[in-house]
Design a protein around this motif. Sequence first.
Motif, PDB file in Angstrom:
ATOM      1  N   GLU A 223     -10.275   4.522  37.456  1.00 12.51           N
ATOM      2  CA  GLU A 223     -10.695   5.222  36.241  1.00 12.51           C
ATOM      3  C   GLU A 223      -9.476   5.385  35.363  1.00 12.51           C
ATOM      4  N   ALA A 224      -9.372   4.534  34.334  1.00 10.13           N
ATOM      5  CA  ALA A 224      -8.202   4.535  33.454  1.00 10.13           C
ATOM      6  C   ALA A 224      -8.501   3.637  32.270  1.00 10.13           C
ATOM      7  N   GLY A 225      -7.664   3.736  31.228  1.00  8.25           N
ATOM      8  CA  GLY A 225      -7.714   2.779  30.140  1.00  8.25           C
ATOM      9  C   GLY A 225      -6.916   1.540  30.500  1.00  8.25           C
ATOM     10  N   SER A 226      -6.897   0.573  29.600  1.00  7.13           N
ATOM     11  CA  SER A 226      -6.232  -0.687  29.906  1.00  7.13           C
ATOM     12  C   SER A 226      -4.718  -0.596  29.821  1.00  7.13           C
ATOM     13  N   ASP A 227      -4.177   0.570  29.417  1.00 11.14           N
ATOM     14  CA  ASP A 227      -2.733   0.733  29.514  1.00 11.14           C
ATOM     15  C   ASP A 227      -2.302   0.832  30.972  1.00 11.14           C
ATOM     16  N   ASP A 228      -3.242   1.082  31.860  1.00  8.76           N
ATOM     17  CA  ASP A 228      -3.014   0.970  33.300  1.00  8.76           C
ATOM     18  C   ASP A 228      -3.201  -0.503  33.669  1.00  8.76           C
ATOM     19  N   SER A 229      -2.119  -1.152  34.064  1.00  9.48           N
ATOM     20  CA  SER A 229      -2.181  -2.605  34.286  1.00  9.48           C
ATOM     21  C   SER A 229      -3.100  -2.996  35.427  1.00  9.48           C
ATOM     22  N   ASN A 230      -3.253  -2.138  36.431  1.00 11.80           N
ATOM     23  CA  ASN A 230      -4.208  -2.430  37.498  1.00 11.80           C
ATOM     24  C   ASN A 230      -5.634  -2.457  36.961  1.00 11.80           C
ATOM     25  N   GLN A 231      -5.942  -1.545  36.051  1.00 13.27           N
ATOM     26  CA  GLN A 231      -7.264  -1.537  35.430  1.00 13.27           C
ATOM     27  C   GLN A 231      -7.480  -2.805  34.602  1.00 13.27           C
ATOM     28  N   LEU A 232      -6.499  -3.150  33.792  1.00 18.44           N
ATOM     29  CA  LEU A 232      -6.621  -4.346  32.963  1.00 18.44           C
ATOM     30  C   LEU A 232      -6.790  -5.586  33.827  1.00 18.44           C
ATOM     31  N   TYR A 233      -6.019  -5.668  34.909  1.00 19.18           N
ATOM     32  CA  TYR A 233      -6.081  -6.836  35.792  1.00 19.18           C
ATOM     33  C   TYR A 233      -7.432  -6.936  36.477  1.00 19.18           C
ATOM     34  N   LEU A 234      -7.903  -5.833  37.029  1.00 24.74           N
ATOM     35  CA  LEU A 234      -9.140  -5.876  37.809  1.00 24.74           C
ATOM     36  C   LEU A 234     -10.363  -6.051  36.911  1.00 24.74           C
TER      37      LEU A 234
ATOM     38  N   GLU B  95     -21.118   4.324  48.870  1.00 27.96           N
ATOM     39  CA  GLU B  95     -21.056   5.650  49.480  1.00 27.96           C
ATOM     40  C   GLU B  95     -19.620   6.070  49.782  1.00 27.96           C
ATOM     41  N   SER B  96     -18.701   5.107  49.742  1.00 28.78           N
ATOM     42  CA  SER B  96     -17.291   5.419  49.998  1.00 28.78           C
ATOM     43  C   SER B  96     -16.439   4.559  49.067  1.00 28.78           C
ATOM     44  N   ALA B  97     -15.392   5.169  48.531  1.00 35.05           N
ATOM     45  CA  ALA B  97     -14.552   4.477  47.553  1.00 35.05           C
ATOM     46  C   ALA B  97     -13.081   4.599  47.929  1.00 35.05           C
ATOM     47  N   LEU B  98     -12.360   3.515  47.716  1.00 37.04           N
ATOM     48  CA  LEU B  98     -10.908   3.493  47.837  1.00 37.04           C
ATOM     49  C   LEU B  98     -10.355   3.543  46.423  1.00 37.04           C
ATOM     50  N   VAL B  99      -9.393   4.430  46.169  1.00 34.53           N
ATOM     51  CA  VAL B  99      -8.877   4.610  44.813  1.00 34.53           C
ATOM     52  C   VAL B  99      -7.353   4.610  44.837  1.00 34.53           C
ATOM     53  N   PRO B 100      -6.710   4.233  43.714  1.00 33.71           N
ATOM     54  CA  PRO B 100      -5.242   4.270  43.651  1.00 33.71           C
ATOM     55  C   PRO B 100      -4.730   5.694  43.603  1.00 33.71           C
ATOM     56  N   GLU B 101      -3.433   5.852  43.861  1.00 31.11           N
ATOM     57  CA  GLU B 101      -2.831   7.192  43.871  1.00 31.11           C
ATOM     58  C   GLU B 101      -2.938   7.884  42.516  1.00 31.11           C
TER      59      GLU B 101
ATOM     60  N   ILE C 170     -11.807  13.887  38.972  1.00 34.75           N
ATOM     61  CA  ILE C 170     -12.893  12.928  39.196  1.00 34.75           C
ATOM     62  C   ILE C 170     -13.093  12.708  40.692  1.00 34.75           C
ATOM     63  N   ALA C 171     -11.990  12.592  41.432  1.00 35.59           N
ATOM     64  CA  ALA C 171     -12.098  12.400  42.886  1.00 35.59           C
ATOM     65  C   ALA C 171     -12.826  13.575  43.535  1.00 35.59           C
ATOM     66  N   ASP C 172     -12.463  14.802  43.129  1.00 39.80           N
ATOM     67  CA  ASP C 172     -13.140  15.981  43.691  1.00 39.80           C
ATOM     68  C   ASP C 172     -14.623  15.977  43.345  1.00 39.80           C
TER      69      ASP C 172
ATOM     70  N   ARG D 233      -2.689   4.199  49.341  1.00 39.17           N
ATOM     71  CA  ARG D 233      -1.272   4.504  49.155  1.00 39.17           C
ATOM     72  C   ARG D 233      -0.403   3.257  49.130  1.00 39.17           C
ATOM     73  N   ASP D 234      -0.986   2.098  49.425  1.00 43.00           N
ATOM     74  CA  ASP D 234      -0.226   0.847  49.374  1.00 43.00           C
ATOM     75  C   ASP D 234      -0.320   0.162  48.015  1.00 43.00           C
ATOM     76  N   ASP D 235      -1.169   0.667  47.111  1.00 45.80           N
ATOM     77  CA  ASP D 235      -1.364   0.089  45.780  1.00 45.80           C
ATOM     78  C   ASP D 235      -1.637  -1.407  45.886  1.00 45.80           C
ATOM     79  N   VAL D 236      -2.757  -1.729  46.530  1.00 46.39           N
ATOM     80  CA  VAL D 236      -3.071  -3.113  46.836  1.00 46.39           C
ATOM     81  C   VAL D 236      -3.235  -3.959  45.580  1.00 46.39           C
ATOM     82  N   VAL D 237      -3.750  -3.382  44.494  1.00 40.18           N
ATOM     83  CA  VAL D 237      -3.952  -4.187  43.285  1.00 40.18           C
ATOM     84  C   VAL D 237      -2.608  -4.607  42.698  1.00 40.18           C
TER      85      VAL D 237
END
Length: 397
Positions: free
Chosen positions: A23-34, A108-114, A120-122, A135-139
């Motif tokens: 959950e981010a705008g495209s200034d987050d490069s992981n969001q733009l990439y994915l 039903e289950s989500a993996l999210v970046p740090e 939103i997570a709560d 925590r490994d920032d796979v993207v």
Amino acid sequence: MTRTLDALDDRLAAADADAYCIEAGSDDSNQLYLSGFDAPDPFLTAYTGEELAVLVSGLEYGRARKESHADTVARLSTYDYADRADEEGRATALAGVYADFLADLGVESALVPERFPVGIADGLREAGIAVEVDRDDVVESVRATKTDEELEAVRRATDANEAAMAAAEDLIAAADVADDGTLVIEEDGEETPLTSERVKEEIEVTLLRHGCALDETIVACGADAADPHDRGSGPLEAGESVIVDIFPREKASKYHSDMTRTFAKGGASDTVAEWFELTEEALSAALEAVEPGATGAEVHAAACDVYEEAGHPTLRSDPDTETGFIHSTGHGVGLDVHERPGLNPRGEELEPGQVITVEPGLYDPEVGGVRIEDIVIVTEDGYENLTADYPVELVVE
């Protein structure tokens, strides 16, 4: 851009998660990439391995359908966001809309970046969706190895970078030395000081003409050059080192390049000249260490060895030093100008297709600074230096 998401699939399987969510705008490069979608405001991307889905505002819905990588594009209004926001408040409503969207995807289950928003997570957890932090920032790890298409984007940005560097060098070389030792140029029939700001302007205009842009760049002279990230300001001085570090982003692809040269107009001090020669040696040693299977730590060590053998402090020999070699040897380059892998004491194993800078340097406010930076692609049998043809010369006339 083409992408390879096998590692992300493996990470989802290992975490036993139904989706990877950002959950981010495209200034987050992981969001733009994915997502493949360039939008300034935050939106939700969910990747299940079988499907990529995005949830956007009505404003971005049409463009997301045309431009994103998504198989499914939904809009907030489908989930009655406006009415729910009036009743529940924006934060609660948004988390509820996201939960309903994910439920429609069978998640039903989500993996999210740090960096995923904690509110939103709560909210997702309260709605019954399990949320685990990656925590490994796979993207970012996936992004570190570039496809041929991504490498071509970096090459184009590098071509633009070299043109901008040449424009900066030509401007410095064309300057005259005033009686007070400052550099001056003639423009519109008048002699004016050559400032850091004027050189930056020339760099930015050149980059724009080559389809690139940058928020800022470094043209730092004298004592300013002794701080590796000082952007520089004011008149340039003859006989002082001038570090020019340019890191543009291609507008079309959003991929970066990065390159540094150090110049001196009207000669250089013996110390600066010695530092420049030593930094060339450190650059060569570090480049020789670049190959698949070598680690970023080993490349960094090669540069440190050169400086330490010559009697200069490094952060390896003295973690508290404020002079000498006071930064890492380099970093990955792509959608971010600083990304994985790192060439530092913790640097991981290098792999073919990664793009890295190699940028040793020496710094002391009493002398100034010297840095030389090339950008290279790690290949199957070594590396390809994208800036190899740009001269490495200290004194310009």
